[in-house]
Design an enzyme around this catalytic site. Structure first.
Site: not given
Ligand code: NDP
Length: 497
Positions: A151, A175, A228, A249, A283, A461
């Site tokens: 995303n 990725p 997810g 995350e 998210c 992060e």
């Protein structure tokens, strides 16, 4: 059509079995790129290259000041290329070019920030008493496996690579198969700026094969995933089995809490931004808009008016505000979540279907959707839809807002809209949420920690904390007593230390 190979040890290489995967445009349905699909053997080659670069100290052995110079050069190169990279992101994942330009223009800041942190971070000398000096230094962890979603392909890769590399680690990036091209460009750009080959490697491919091989590889010393919650659990379990650190995350179900003292237009604009940027595929999407009952009717009327005016279109057009969803699978997921809500008696106040415009027929478009008459027993209240769908629910007072906002398995982010700062801060204290904005939403900065509570993940992060999470402590104790102690040479009481 673009062809992309793996990036291992500074070289573009095909998968060992020459397997490939197609990247399909969510706008036209046409294949825009063919990427290499890395096998476990390819992942092993990448981890081995990263390990070699770590062991021979070609990067971690360089003074932090020099590492920072290289990262600053990379930041400058990235600034020059933002326009092209933004276009590439838009082509792959369908996010409007206006969003991608704005987002990518900020990414050099991560390289600059962590370069600065690497230079200025210091060890410590805790006082452990007379006769001993204790030096504490931070050293890099080793080879990190970075697993990133589609995303925000470059933003999330950058958040992980900048800090990992600034701290002296070597990395292998996996990725998302839906957005792999720009992370590959980043690896090349870092090397052009002076990061030695082997330090940053990229293996493209599917999560279930390439991602799994990376997370299970015994040469990995730290795992860092954004994705997810179920993916996070699988990867964290693997880290647990091997006793290596993990940062995860994960998903969210962010509340947007609007009090009746917030200026109506600002709150509506904020809710739109929270819910529909990235076509809702973030998210921290504002998926639960909670509005004080005294302002509910006016807020909803204004919100519906604004939602009806959002411009769907070709994401390459700067006038487009809402692009398609990333894939047919993602659109089906969104549509079935809305259908299930409808079947459970929820009211679809806006959207709730594919647009009728024939110009959009080839793309994975879905109208921005507002659902009302939702209760906490509806599935839509709890499930992460990851699309342009928000529920609007009234609340009575602060207590009620807190009860509703905390009624979620996730605890990533949320926003509070009020002119009463004291009330905003009271709310922050009681919310089980990692990132709270007051009169704002979505804001991210390299200096500001980003991480969730509950099922939204482990660790965070950004900021100095993320830098420390890419290091491990080394404690050195030096005996400064004039003569050594002889424990077994006496029966007198001695200090045990
Ligand atoms: P996924 O969990 O499907 O995938 C994330 C990454 O993990 C991808 O690279 C994927 O590969 C890979 N992967 C999938 N399965 C495995 C596995 N078994 N082992 C190793 N790697 C695997 O997430 P999405 O890409 O669909 O992204 C959406 C999710 O990410 C949402 O839940 C969202 O909330 C979360 N997210 C969280 C953010 C945060 O900061 N907390 C920010 C952005 C998103 P592949 O894609 O090739 O299958």
């Amino acid at each position: 059509m673009r062809e992309a190979l793996l990036h291992i040890d500074g070289r573009p290489v095909p998968a060992e079995d020459h397997a490939t995967m197609d990247v399909v445009s969510p706008v036209t349905g046409r294949t825009v790129a063919r990427i290499a699909h890395a096998s476990p053997g390819d992942v092993d080659r990448a981890v081995t290259a990263a390990r070699r670069s770590f062991e021979d100290r070609r990067w971690r052995g360089i003074a932090p000041r020099e590492r920072a110079r290289v990262l600053n050069r990379a930041a400058a190169l990235l600034s020059e290329r933002v326009h092209d990279l933004a276009a590439l992101e838009t082509e792959q994942i369908g996010r409007p070019i206006r969003e991608m330009r704005a987002q990518l223009a900020r990414l050099p800041e991560w390289l600059e920030y962590f370069g600065a942190v690497a230079q200025t971070d210091r060890g410590s000398v805790p006082d452990v008493g007379a006769g001993q000096v204790n030096l504490i230094r931070r050293v890099p962890i080793g080879v990190a496996g970075l697993i990133t979603p589609w995303n925000h392909p470059l933003l999330i890769t950058m958040k992980k690579v900048s800090v990992a590399v600034a701290a002296g680690n070597s990395v292998v990036i996996k990725p998302s198969e839906l957005g792999p091209l720009v992370p590959l460009e980043l690896a090349r750009l870092l090397e052009e700026a002076g990061v030695p080959t082997g330090v940053v490697n990229v293996v493209t491919g599917a999560g279930a094969t390439t991602g799994r091989a990376l997370s299970e590889h015994r040469g990995i010393d730290k795992l860092d995933v954004t994705g997810g919650t179920e993916t996070g659990r699988v990867i964290a379990a693997e880290a647990g089995r091997r006793l290596i650190p993990v940062t995860a995350e994960l998903g969210g179900k962010a509340p947007v809490i609007v009090f009746d003292d917030a200026p109506l237009d600002d709150a509506v604009a904020g809710a739109l931004f929270a819910s529909f940027i990235a076509t809702g595929q973030t998210c921290v999407q504002g998926s639960r808009i909670l509005v004080q009952d005294t302002a509910y009717d006016a807020f909803l009327a204004r919100l519906l008016e604004r939602v009806g005016g959002l411009r769907l279109g070709d994401p390459a057009d700067t006038a487009t505000q809402i692009g398609p969803l990333v894939s047919a699978v993602q659109r089906d997921r969104v549509a079935s979540a809305v259908e299930q809500a409808r079947a459970q008696g929820v009211t679809v106040a806006a959207g709730g279907r594919v647009p009728e415009d024939p110009a959009l027929a080839a793309g994975q478009y879905y109208l921005p959707t507002i659902l009302t008459e939702v209760t906490t027993s509806h599935d839509i209240w709890r499930q992460e839809v990851f699309g342009p769908v928000a529920v609007v629910v009234p609340f009575h007072d602060e207590e009620d807002a807190i009860r509703l906002a905390n009624d979620a398995d996730f605890g990533l982010a949320g926003s509070i809209w009020t002119h009463d700062t004291a009330r905003g801060l009271r709310m922050v204290d009681r919310l089980d949420i990692g990132i709270v904005w007051i009169n704002d939403h979505h804001r991210v900065d390299p200096a500001s920690p980003w991480g969730g509570m509950k099922d939204s993940g482990i660790g965070s992060e950004n900021a100095i904390e993320a830098f420390h999470a890419y290091t491990q402590m080394k404690s050195t104790v030096i005996n400064t007593a004039p003569s050594g102690a002889d424990w077994f040479g006496t029966t007198e009481p001695m200090r045990y230390s």
